[in-house]
Design a protein around this motif. Structure first.
Motif, PDB file in Angstrom:
ATOM      1  N   LEU A   1      48.841  -3.709  20.192  1.00 16.64           N
ATOM      2  CA  LEU A   1      47.798  -2.884  20.795  1.00 16.64           C
ATOM      3  C   LEU A   1      46.722  -2.521  19.774  1.00 16.64           C
ATOM      4  O   LEU A   1      45.522  -2.566  20.066  1.00 16.64           O
ATOM      5  CB  LEU A   1      48.402  -1.623  21.419  1.00 16.64           C
ATOM      6  CG  LEU A   1      49.180  -1.835  22.714  1.00 16.64           C
ATOM      7  CD1 LEU A   1      49.947  -0.560  23.087  1.00 16.64           C
ATOM      8  CD2 LEU A   1      48.241  -2.245  23.840  1.00 16.64           C
ATOM      9  N   CYS A   2      47.147  -2.165  18.567  1.00 20.86           N
ATOM     10  CA  CYS A   2      46.186  -1.850  17.507  1.00 20.86           C
ATOM     11  C   CYS A   2      45.350  -3.073  17.147  1.00 20.86           C
ATOM     12  O   CYS A   2      44.138  -2.959  16.922  1.00 20.86           O
ATOM     13  CB  CYS A   2      46.899  -1.300  16.275  1.00 20.86           C
ATOM     14  SG  CYS A   2      47.592   0.346  16.525  1.00 20.86           S
ATOM     15  N   GLU A   3      45.990  -4.232  17.110  1.00 20.11           N
ATOM     16  CA  GLU A   3      45.246  -5.472  16.822  1.00 20.11           C
ATOM     17  C   GLU A   3      44.209  -5.760  17.907  1.00 20.11           C
ATOM     18  O   GLU A   3      43.178  -6.370  17.631  1.00 20.11           O
ATOM     19  CB  GLU A   3      46.208  -6.657  16.700  1.00 20.11           C
ATOM     20  CG  GLU A   3      47.036  -6.634  15.430  1.00 20.11           C
ATOM     21  CD  GLU A   3      48.107  -7.715  15.387  1.00 20.11           C
ATOM     22  OE1 GLU A   3      48.437  -8.289  16.457  1.00 20.11           O
ATOM     23  OE2 GLU A   3      48.631  -7.974  14.286  1.00 20.11           O
ATOM     24  N   ASP A  48      42.891   2.575  19.478  1.00 17.66           N
ATOM     25  CA  ASP A  48      42.845   3.539  18.377  1.00 17.66           C
ATOM     26  C   ASP A  48      44.261   4.006  18.054  1.00 17.66           C
ATOM     27  O   ASP A  48      44.965   4.514  18.946  1.00 17.66           O
ATOM     28  CB  ASP A  48      41.973   4.731  18.777  1.00 17.66           C
ATOM     29  CG  ASP A  48      41.938   5.798  17.712  1.00 17.66           C
ATOM     30  OD1 ASP A  48      41.605   5.483  16.559  1.00 17.66           O
ATOM     31  OD2 ASP A  48      42.268   6.957  18.043  1.00 17.66           O
ATOM     32  N   PRO A  49      44.703   3.862  16.792  1.00 17.84           N
ATOM     33  CA  PRO A  49      46.076   4.245  16.430  1.00 17.84           C
ATOM     34  C   PRO A  49      46.397   5.715  16.691  1.00 17.84           C
ATOM     35  O   PRO A  49      47.497   6.047  17.119  1.00 17.84           O
ATOM     36  CB  PRO A  49      46.159   3.937  14.933  1.00 17.84           C
ATOM     37  CG  PRO A  49      45.081   2.963  14.670  1.00 17.84           C
ATOM     38  CD  PRO A  49      44.003   3.256  15.669  1.00 17.84           C
ATOM     39  N   GLU A  50      45.435   6.595  16.468  1.00 21.04           N
ATOM     40  CA  GLU A  50      45.683   8.017  16.704  1.00 21.04           C
ATOM     41  C   GLU A  50      45.866   8.292  18.194  1.00 21.04           C
ATOM     42  O   GLU A  50      46.726   9.097  18.578  1.00 21.04           O
ATOM     43  CB  GLU A  50      44.544   8.859  16.137  1.00 21.04           C
ATOM     44  CG  GLU A  50      44.550   8.885  14.617  1.00 21.04           C
ATOM     45  CD  GLU A  50      43.487   9.798  14.055  1.00 21.04           C
ATOM     46  OE1 GLU A  50      43.189  10.838  14.673  1.00 21.04           O
ATOM     47  OE2 GLU A  50      42.966   9.471  12.978  1.00 21.04           O
ATOM     48  N   SER A  51      45.075   7.631  19.023  1.00 20.06           N
ATOM     49  CA  SER A  51      45.221   7.796  20.469  1.00 20.06           C
ATOM     50  C   SER A  51      46.563   7.249  20.931  1.00 20.06           C
ATOM     51  O   SER A  51      47.227   7.854  21.775  1.00 20.06           O
ATOM     52  CB  SER A  51      44.087   7.074  21.207  1.00 20.06           C
ATOM     53  OG  SER A  51      42.845   7.620  20.857  1.00 20.06           O
ATOM     54  N   LEU A  52      46.954   6.123  20.378  1.00 17.41           N
ATOM     55  CA  LEU A  52      48.242   5.527  20.717  1.00 17.41           C
ATOM     56  C   LEU A  52      49.389   6.466  20.338  1.00 17.41           C
ATOM     57  O   LEU A  52      50.315   6.686  21.124  1.00 17.41           O
ATOM     58  CB  LEU A  52      48.391   4.170  20.022  1.00 17.41           C
ATOM     59  CG  LEU A  52      49.664   3.386  20.304  1.00 17.41           C
ATOM     60  CD1 LEU A  52      49.845   3.124  21.789  1.00 17.41           C
ATOM     61  CD2 LEU A  52      49.624   2.065  19.528  1.00 17.41           C
TER      62      LEU A  52
END
Length: 75
Positions: A41-43, A47-51
């Motif tokens: 998903l990050c790739e 957004d990692p923070e949203s994830l």
């Protein structure tokens, strides 16, 4: 497969192993399959923070549902 492709695969596996170890050290509770999904998903640009926020919220909902089931079975 070319040797260059083999090197890339080896590097990807090594990177995943390191990320998995970091995840375990940080006690994230993510299994390998879930961690793989998060990485993908990050790739794809999530957004990692949203994830991380979404995962935390899903866990909270799961904990509440588990708690409610326990309370209802005790009644």
């Amino acid at each position: 497969m070319t040797s260059e492709k083999n090197v890339q695969i080896g590097q990807a596996r090594e990177a995943f192993q390191m990320l998995n170890q970091i995840s375990q050290l940080l006690n994230t509770g993510l299994d390998q399959e879930t961690l793989t999904i998060c990485i993908r998903l990050c790739e794809l640009g999530v957004d990692p923070e949203s994830l991380a926020y979404v995962i935390k919220e899903i866990r909270k909902v799961g904990e509440r549902e588990t708690h409610n089931k326990v309370v209802n079975t005790q009644l």
